[in-house]
Motif scaffolding. Structure first.
Motif, short mmCIF file in Angstrom:
data_model
loop_
_atom_site.label_atom_id
_atom_site.label_comp_id
_atom_site.label_asym_id
_atom_site.label_seq_id
_atom_site.Cartn_x
_atom_site.Cartn_y
_atom_site.Cartn_z
N THR A 102 42.65 -36.15 -14.95
CA THR A 102 41.95 -35.33 -15.95
C THR A 102 41.93 -33.87 -15.53
N ILE A 103 41.61 -33.61 -14.28
CA ILE A 103 41.60 -32.23 -13.77
C ILE A 103 42.99 -31.62 -13.91
N LEU A 104 44.00 -32.39 -13.54
CA LEU A 104 45.38 -31.92 -13.58
C LEU A 104 45.82 -31.60 -15.00
N ASP A 105 45.59 -32.52 -15.91
CA ASP A 105 46.06 -32.36 -17.29
C ASP A 105 45.44 -31.13 -17.94
N TYR A 106 44.12 -31.00 -17.81
CA TYR A 106 43.44 -29.85 -18.41
C TYR A 106 43.87 -28.55 -17.74
N SER A 107 43.99 -28.60 -16.41
CA SER A 107 44.35 -27.38 -15.68
C SER A 107 45.75 -26.90 -16.02
N ILE A 108 46.69 -27.85 -16.18
CA ILE A 108 48.07 -27.48 -16.51
C ILE A 108 48.18 -26.99 -17.93
N GLN A 109 47.64 -27.74 -18.86
CA GLN A 109 47.85 -27.45 -20.28
C GLN A 109 46.99 -26.29 -20.78
N VAL A 110 45.83 -26.08 -20.18
CA VAL A 110 44.90 -25.06 -20.67
C VAL A 110 44.76 -23.88 -19.71
N LYS A 111 44.65 -24.18 -18.42
CA LYS A 111 44.33 -23.12 -17.44
C LYS A 111 45.57 -22.53 -16.77
N GLY A 112 46.77 -23.06 -17.10
CA GLY A 112 47.99 -22.48 -16.58
C GLY A 112 48.33 -22.84 -15.15
N MET A 113 47.83 -23.96 -14.65
CA MET A 113 48.12 -24.38 -13.28
C MET A 113 49.63 -24.49 -13.06
N GLN A 167 50.29 -25.49 -7.15
CA GLN A 167 48.85 -25.74 -7.23
C GLN A 167 48.58 -27.20 -7.59
N ALA A 168 49.38 -27.74 -8.51
CA ALA A 168 49.22 -29.14 -8.91
C ALA A 168 49.53 -30.07 -7.74
N LEU A 169 50.59 -29.77 -7.02
CA LEU A 169 50.93 -30.60 -5.86
C LEU A 169 49.85 -30.53 -4.79
N ASP A 170 49.28 -29.37 -4.60
CA ASP A 170 48.18 -29.22 -3.64
C ASP A 170 46.98 -30.08 -4.05
N LEU A 171 46.65 -30.06 -5.33
CA LEU A 171 45.54 -30.88 -5.83
C LEU A 171 45.79 -32.35 -5.56
N MET A 172 46.97 -32.81 -5.94
CA MET A 172 47.27 -34.24 -5.83
C MET A 172 47.44 -34.70 -4.39
N MET A 173 48.05 -33.86 -3.55
CA MET A 173 48.34 -34.29 -2.18
C MET A 173 47.17 -34.03 -1.23
N ASN A 174 46.46 -32.93 -1.42
CA ASN A 174 45.41 -32.55 -0.47
C ASN A 174 44.01 -32.92 -0.94
N GLU A 175 43.82 -33.07 -2.24
CA GLU A 175 42.51 -33.46 -2.77
C GLU A 175 42.48 -34.93 -3.18
N ALA A 176 43.63 -35.46 -3.64
CA ALA A 176 43.70 -36.87 -4.06
C ALA A 176 44.54 -37.70 -3.10
N PHE A 177 45.05 -37.09 -2.04
CA PHE A 177 45.73 -37.78 -0.93
C PHE A 177 46.95 -38.59 -1.39
N GLN A 178 47.68 -38.06 -2.36
CA GLN A 178 48.86 -38.74 -2.85
C GLN A 178 50.09 -38.36 -2.02
#
Length: 594
Positions: A497-508, A512-523
């Motif tokens: 949810t954070i990713l989708d909104y951030s990419i489509q609306v906030k211009g992520m 930045q997306a990879l950092d969120l998923m790998m460092n915050e969601a440990f993917q």
């Protein structure tokens, strides 16, 4: 008991209507006269039934996917005329439903009314405002309808092959219309269209030609097949070439952004999710939940750190979680056994659900684990293809993409993501008692509207809910490693949810997306890169998992408090699923209205 009374009331209403035709109306007893409410409810049922029939006439392919065989041999040509025809259909249907007095309807019917109203408004918005038919070339692919006819055993093979022959006629016109419709597309959807249209040849293949040659069709039919098949193959190849030229031009001269922006996002969110909150509000809720789940993971990490790692635990919680997950993730299946391991786990999940009496499973509804067909690849690694309510006995396919197309490095990253524990959670989500189970129940809903026009947030939310529910009931023997990996998986849902909104609306951007998923969601990197790709190809859908999950889980907890010792988990599950795939807010209304 309430359901048993309705047929009697309807029968009395019919009798009253007949009596009212007598010229001596004064002799009619009040009990024989039709109730205005019942008359309105009957009229609404007729209206919804006619709406569905008219919709299938408008789009036989949509009907085909739902197991309704209206005109399987007709392939709609996606041109301006077809879009105008659809808008005309929408206007006429909206006028009909606008005349309904919703106050006279039952609660169940009122929800059907809202679902149909939302569907019609969404269809209109898609054509007139969102206009994905212009900028998403991946919308155009003939393979799905042909695959549905060829692979599903709903009629004798010769009869289905005759439909294939008829359907082939419009393939050249279909791709001509697609090219005329595509305007200022995104590079990402153009590249997906190239890959998936190449995959169409896994359906329109030499094997299909051999089936026709060996069939009982007439020589004339076989000759017609050969002519149309060759023209279809030529049309697809020409379209792929056209797309390749388009791709080169977009790379050189620039392309439309895949980001849709806040205004379109919020409208699409409202139509697709129907959650009673805005996309921005859900985003903010997800940010709060992310922090809560990370705190739970930190507790488990401290509990079992010394079991796996000899060095002192880092003071930084996220670093410690990451290091422990990295160690645990080395336990995974071999790449060549990935699909087979999925297949092996399904009976184990069935056994657990039955032993715990969590929900009644129907053993007569087949679940077939298969490798994802080529024309469906490139979007998700695992998915469910379920029959519609008209073909309840058809196969449900659990599509699992093998790893043979990956490099050794990418495959290892993928397998570490879907490690020993998370692969089990994935199978709960996709199969038992997740998507497969929910969709079987949905097909049994007495409301065809709720089964046919399912809400994605409810469908995905149920699958996510079952993951936690299974662990709460003892799946995995309350092993802390399983809970740690579950939280990692759940964190991915939240971050979707954070990713989708951030990419489509906030211009992520991608990093930045990879950092969120790998460092915050440990993917793992491969999973994160795949999710970035998915988030560039879809909008809003990634929020459906978290939205539906929170609503379902919160409803269950509310009912547990209200019902106390009378709460029964299996009863809750079966009642919840009995309403088809309606939005959770409507299911809640039905479950709490009595």
């Amino acid at each position: 008991m309430k359901k048993a009374l309705l047929p009697l009331a309807v029968a009395m209403a019919i009798g009253g209507l007949t009596a009212c035709q007598n010229t001596n109306t004064n002799t009619v007893e009040p009990s024989q006269q039709i109730s205005p409410f019942i008359a309105q409810q009957q009229a609404f049922e007729q209206l919804t039934s006619q709406f569905i029939d008219d919709l299938w006439q408008l789009s036989p392919t949509w009907a085909l996917y739902n197991g309704k065989h209206v005109n399987d041999g007709y392939l709609e040509v996606p041109n301006e005329q077809s879009r105008s025809k659809t808008l005309d259909f929408i206007a006429k249907q909206q006028a009909k439903f606008a005349a309904v007095d919703t106050a006279t309807l039952t609660t169940n019917q009122q929800i059907d009314f809202e679902l149909i109203s939302n569907l019609l408004a969404s269809m209109k918005w898609e054509i007139t405002e969102f206009k994905a038919w212009q900028w998403q070339p991946s919308n155009y692919n003939v393979a799905g309808g042909f695959a549905q006819i060829i692979n599903e055993d709903f009629a004798p093979l010769d009869e289905r092959l005759a439909s294939v022959i008829a359907r082939l006629e419009n393939v050249p016109a279909y791709y001509q219309a697609a090219q005329a419709s595509i305007d200022n597309p995104t590079l990402e959807h153009t590249q997906l269209a190239i890959m998936q249209n190449k995959g169409a040849f896994s359906v329109l293949s030499d094997d299909l030609a051999a089936q026709v040659a060996e069939s009982g069709l007439s020589d004339e039919q076989k000759a017609l097949f050969t002519t149309r098949f060759d023209l279809a193959v030529k049309a697809i190849n020409q379209h792929i070439e056209w797309l390749a030229n388009l791709e080169s031009d977009l790379k050189q001269n620039g392309a439309r952004s895949f980001r849709i922006g806040e205004a379109l996002y919020e409208k699409k969110f409202a139509f697709d999710i129907q959650a009673g909150m805005t996309g921005k509000q859900l985003y903010q809720k997800a940010v709060d939940d992310k922090n809560r789940v990370q705190a739970e993971m930190a507790k488990i990490t401290k509990e079992i750190w010394s079991k796996y790692i000899d060095t002192p635990i880092p003071p930084n919680d996220k670093l410690a979680i990451r290091q422990l997950i990295d160690v645990l993730s080395a336990k995974h299946v071999e790449r060549d056994n990935f699909v087979e391991e999925v297949r092996k786990q399904i009976p184990e999940l069935v056994q657990f659900v039955n032993d715990k009496k969590l929900i009644t499973l129907d053993p007569t509804k087949p679940l077939v684990v298969r490798e994802t067909p080529a024309y469906m690849r490139g979007f998700a690694g695992a998915s469910i293809s379920a029959p519609g309510p008209y073909e309840k006995g058809g196969n449900t396919y659990y599509n699992v993409t093998p790893l043979d197309g990956m490099s050794d490095e990418a495959a290892e990253s993928y397998l570490r993501e879907y490690n020993h524990w998370i692969l089990q959670v994935l199978n709960i989500h996709e199969a038992i008692p997740g998507h497969y189970t929910q969709l079987v129940y949905s097909n049994e809903s007495p409301s065809l509207v709720k089964s046919l026009f399912g809400n994605g947030a409810m469908i995905e939310g149920w699958a996510v809910y079952t993951e936690r529910m299974m662990l709460e009931e003892g799946y995995g023997n309350f092993e802390p490693e399983m809970w740690l990996m579950y939280y990692k998986w759940n964190l991915r849902v939240i971050c979707n949810t954070i990713l989708d909104y951030s990419i489509q609306v906030k211009g992520m951007e991608e990093q930045q997306a990879l950092d969120l998923m790998m460092n915050e969601a440990f993917q793992q990197r491969a999973e994160a890169q795949g999710k970035w790709r998915r988030a560039t190809l879809s909008q809003v859908q990634l929020t459906s998992y978290y939205s539906g999950y929170r609503e379902i889980y919160d409803l269950r907890e509310q009912l547990k408090v209200e019902q106390g010792d009378d709460f029964d988990l299996r009863k809750f599950h079966e009642q919840f699923l009995s309403y088809g795939s309606a939005p959770v807010k409507h299911v809640k209304q039905l479950m709490t209205s009595n």
